[in-house]
Design a protein around this motif. Structure first.
Motif, PDB file in Angstrom:
ATOM      1  N   UNK A 123      38.899 -16.697 -30.180  1.00 14.78           N
ATOM      2  CA  UNK A 123      37.700 -15.794 -29.458  1.00 14.78           C
ATOM      3  C   UNK A 123      36.283 -16.214 -29.471  1.00 14.78           C
ATOM      4  N   UNK A 124      35.464 -15.748 -27.581  1.00 10.64           N
ATOM      5  CA  UNK A 124      34.387 -15.904 -27.716  1.00 10.64           C
ATOM      6  C   UNK A 124      33.578 -14.434 -27.688  1.00 10.64           C
ATOM      7  N   UNK A 125      32.397 -14.747 -27.983  1.00 11.03           N
ATOM      8  CA  UNK A 125      31.326 -13.421 -28.067  1.00 11.03           C
ATOM      9  C   UNK A 125      29.653 -14.330 -27.630  1.00 11.03           C
ATOM     10  N   UNK A 126      29.488 -14.106 -26.271  1.00  9.97           N
ATOM     11  CA  UNK A 126      28.448 -15.041 -25.780  1.00  9.97           C
ATOM     12  C   UNK A 126      28.008 -13.456 -24.536  1.00  9.97           C
ATOM     13  N   UNK A 127      26.400 -13.190 -24.401  1.00 11.11           N
ATOM     14  CA  UNK A 127      26.252 -12.279 -23.609  1.00 11.11           C
ATOM     15  C   UNK A 127      25.906 -13.234 -21.950  1.00 11.11           C
ATOM     16  N   UNK A 128      25.766 -14.614 -22.864  1.00 10.07           N
ATOM     17  CA  UNK A 128      25.534 -15.270 -20.865  1.00 10.07           C
ATOM     18  C   UNK A 128      27.050 -15.329 -20.654  1.00 10.07           C
ATOM     19  N   UNK A 129      27.287 -14.516 -18.911  1.00  7.54           N
ATOM     20  CA  UNK A 129      28.627 -13.980 -19.543  1.00  7.54           C
ATOM     21  C   UNK A 129      29.176 -15.991 -18.851  1.00  7.54           C
ATOM     22  N   UNK A 130      28.140 -16.644 -18.029  1.00  8.07           N
ATOM     23  CA  UNK A 130      28.630 -18.364 -17.326  1.00  8.07           C
ATOM     24  C   UNK A 130      29.080 -18.750 -18.668  1.00  8.07           C
ATOM     25  N   UNK A 131      28.318 -19.141 -19.599  1.00 12.54           N
ATOM     26  CA  UNK A 131      28.607 -19.901 -20.801  1.00 12.54           C
ATOM     27  C   UNK A 131      29.634 -19.662 -21.844  1.00 12.54           C
ATOM     28  N   UNK A 132      29.776 -18.287 -21.479  1.00 10.62           N
ATOM     29  CA  UNK A 132      30.990 -17.669 -22.732  1.00 10.62           C
ATOM     30  C   UNK A 132      32.604 -18.280 -21.467  1.00 10.62           C
ATOM     31  N   UNK A 133      32.556 -17.895 -20.440  1.00 14.07           N
ATOM     32  CA  UNK A 133      33.063 -18.334 -19.330  1.00 14.07           C
ATOM     33  C   UNK A 133      33.741 -19.712 -19.361  1.00 14.07           C
TER      34      UNK A 133
END
Length: 698
Positions: A585-595
């Motif tokens: 599971x990855x949680x990050x408000x920076x969408x590009x970094x997370x995906x």
């Protein structure tokens, strides 16, 4: 002096027999003269009667005290001019006027040198003179009353001197108030003080950091006197000067040749033409910071008022100079800040340009394997460069605030040097530099943080690569001397001017910005070197023969007594190639970094879920039951710390591996992460190898 025998009433006194007692002698005088004589002889106030030819003296015991040594040797009955020759010209005309009946005369605050108790002493006396009239109204003589006014004169003089000192201090303050540089303050303060005291020379000096040497920055002097500007050791001026000045006590010498023993400073004072000196040291915060010296070419007995004046001037002069220096330091700091921000913007844009170009190349190439490999390598190098810049920024901030933590261990200096060379070899090769390495054959054990010392040596190598023209020579050497490990990085590059050798270690400082460099920098690498080495109890210095002559940077670290850990004792690296499919599971408000991270892990076969915030992560975790969770710390609403605590509290989540993804890497940040339940702490951008290491132990 007039001949007063023409006055009839005085003729009687000419026959006076001075071998008789005073009372017996005046028996034949006119009644008024006898009455005056009796009054004088019985008074405690210093008084005398003057009568006859030459104004002979009849005086009481009080007047005898005033006379001091003059009262001995039969002066009773002698003419006034013989007893007080220094008063003849001053008081003679006044006495003539009194004898003629014109006025009652006075001589105020007249100085006399009298001998009392075997020593000469200067006193001040006011004389009041009145005529003595006989029965016929003729002037028969004079009565003189003496009042010693030494204390009054001293008080008035002290008051006048105090006012004069205040006027001088005000003049110095006004003259230096608008000064914009320290030298102008020194020039005005020393000139005004020197002219006021009428001395040969006035010098102002700063103390060097070692508190043993001082530098005379400026000296005012009379025409013909030599300048004493330069650097001196306190010990050159003898034991008396050294012992006084080191503890902040004003040095006062009235006569160098009399007060100083041969060979104990007299030679130094005489060599610069000094026979008398006041030297006022200024101590601030327990340290000697400045001195002001007043020199006289001949012996001089300094007064307490003169000492106080010099002490007041050096205090005010130093305060004005420090004010100007502080203003200059603020301007310089502001200039450095502006330069740093400009360089920071430039250096961060530099890697962005090739990365953006690389992305365009990948889009246009249609996924060509050759293009992907070439562009991927380029983008990786540029990203590494940007990461290095950011890491340096974070490190200098931690060191400056005292928040950096060293992970010390017993290790071999040779291994540390080898790691640093391996990390910087690409930069050296890119510039075509030839690197030579000379290390000792035996291990050099040091108790140090190997990562930080490797960073230090790497920064020195990177600095040498940047400031050495292409195809230059760089040499790394290490050896031991007297319990200290010495590492030197030398180059044949652009060199450093002598005045800049210490400044290169200052924050945000770069020497010779105009020189083309193969790589950029923020001017913090060498500052970080000195601070990290200092944390290990060592030193970092720079040496150069001047511009164009190359540079040598030297670090010294204490050697450890025990042998370093053998290579076989190192803990085994985790197996990053376990190959097991994991639920992540990855949680990050920076969408590009997370995906982008999710895509990388998906390519390796893992099952991935992505959330944009903490609440979304909790919701996904309840049904997904992840084995590994990567959490961004700085998410809005519920941050990573709170999300981690709540995950740990969920049923079946106690054994998951939690890894923090953050830009904050200080010791307290890591400690806070551990307290929240994190197993790993990864700094952004996370290196793929570090991500795989987390997965390997899941």
């Amino acid at each position: 002096m007039s001949d007063h025998r023409s006055v009839p009433a005085l003729v009687l006194a000419d026959a006076f027999d001075w071998s008789a007692t005073p009372f017996g002698a005046v028996a034949g005088w006119p009644s008024a003269l006898r009455t005056a004589a009796g009054m004088v002889l019985q008074s405690r106030q210093p008084m005398c009667v003057m009568w006859g030819a030459g104004l002979r003296l009849l005086f009481n015991d009080g007047y005898r005290t005033l006379l001091g040594a003059r009262a001995h040797g039969g002066v009773m009955g002698r003419p006034f001019r013989e007893v007080w020759p220094e008063l003849a010209d001053l008081a003679g005309p006044m006495l003539d006027d009194v004898l003629r009946g014109h006025a009652t005369g006075a001589v105020e605050d007249h100085p006399f040198t009298v001998e009392r108790n075997g020593y000469p002493e200067q006193i001040y006396v006011t004389f009041f003179t009145s005529p003595i009239h006989d029965d016929a109204g003729m002037i028969a003589g004079l009565v003189v009353t003496c009042v010693e006014t030494t204390a009054r004169v001293a008080s008035r003089r002290e008051r006048d001197d105090a006012m004069e000192r205040l006027r001088l201090l005000d003049e110095i303050g006004e003259a230096t108030r608008v000064a914009s540089e320290p030298r102008a303050i020194m020039e005005e303060a020393t000139r005004l003080l020197g002219e006021h005291l009428g001395v040969t020379r006035v010098a102002y000096a700063d103390l060097e950091p070692d508190n043993d040497r001082f530098t005379i920055r400026h000296d005012w002097r009379v025409p013909g006197a030599i300048s004493t500007a330069g650097v001196y050791s306190l010990d050159l001026f003898g034991s008396r000067a050294t012992s006084n000045l080191r503890i902040g006590r004003t040095l006062v010498i009235n006569d160098v040749d009399v007060e100083l023993a041969p060979g104990d400073g007299d030679g130094m004072f005489n060599s610069i033409g000094i026979k008398a000196i006041i030297c006022c040291p200024l101590v601030k915060g327990g340290h000697l910071v400045a001195m002001m010296a007043v020199h006289q070419v001949h012996p001089r007995r300094w007064t307490a008022e003169e000492l106080a004046l010099v002490e007041a001037v050096v205090e005010r002069c130093w305060a004005h100079i420090e004010r100007v220096r502080s203003t200059e330091a603020l301007r310089e700091a502001d200039r450095h800040k502006s330069e740093f921000l400009a360089v920071l913007a430039h250096e961060l844009r530099n890697p962005l340009a090739p990365i953006r170009n690389g992305l365009e190349l990948l889009r246009l190439s249609g996924g060509s394997r050759e293009t992907v490999a070439r562009v991927g390598g380029m983008m990786d190098r540029q990203l590494s460069h940007m990461t290095h810049l950011i890491d340096d920024l974070l490190d200098i901030a931690r060191v400056s605030s005292g928040k950096i933590v060293l992970h010390r261990e017993l290790t071999d200096l040779q291994r540390i040097v080898a790691v640093a060379i391996e990390a910087t070899q690409p930069a050296l090769d890119a510039a075509g530099h030839k690197l030579s390495v000379r290390l000792p054959d035996t291990p050099q054990p040091v108790d140090a943080d190997p990562v930080r010392i490797s960073q230090v040596i790497g920064n020195l190598l990177t600095n040498a690569a940047k400031y050495t023209p292409r195809n230059g020579r760089i040499c790394v050497t290490a050896h031991a001397e007297e319990g200290v490990a010495v590492v030197q990085v030398a180059d044949n590059g652009i060199g450093i001017a002598p005045e800049s050798l210490d400044a290169v270690f200052d924050m945000f400082t770069q020497v010779a910005r105009h020189v083309e460099r193969s790589n950029g920098g923020l001017g913090i690498g060498l500052s970080l070197v000195r601070r990290l080495v200092a944390l290990h109890g060592g030193t970092a210095t720079a040496a150069s023969a001047g511009p164009g002559q190359g540079s040598t940077f030297t670090i010294r670290l204490p050697l450890a007594e025990a042998s370093p850990m053998a290579a076989g004792d190192a803990p085994p690296a985790p197996d990053a190639a376990a190959g097991r499919r994991l639920r992540i599971l990855i949680a990050d408000d920076n969408v590009d970094a997370a995906h982008s991270l999710a895509d990388l892990l998906a390519l390796e076969g893992h099952d991935i879920r992505v959330a944009a915030d903490g609440a979304g992560a909790l919701e996904l975790a309840a049904g997904f039951q992840p084995e590994v969770v990567f959490l961004d710390i700085g998410m809005p609403g519920m941050d990573g710390y709170e999300t981690a605590r709540r995950l740990r509290a969920m049923p079946g989540m106690q054994a998951i591996r939690l890894a923090a993804l953050t830009g904050w890497g200080a010791a307290e940040d890591r400690a806070r992460g551990r307290a929240a339940g994190f197993d790993h702490h990864l700094l952004k951008p996370a290196v793929p190898a570090e991500v795989r290491a987390v997965l390997a132990v899941a």
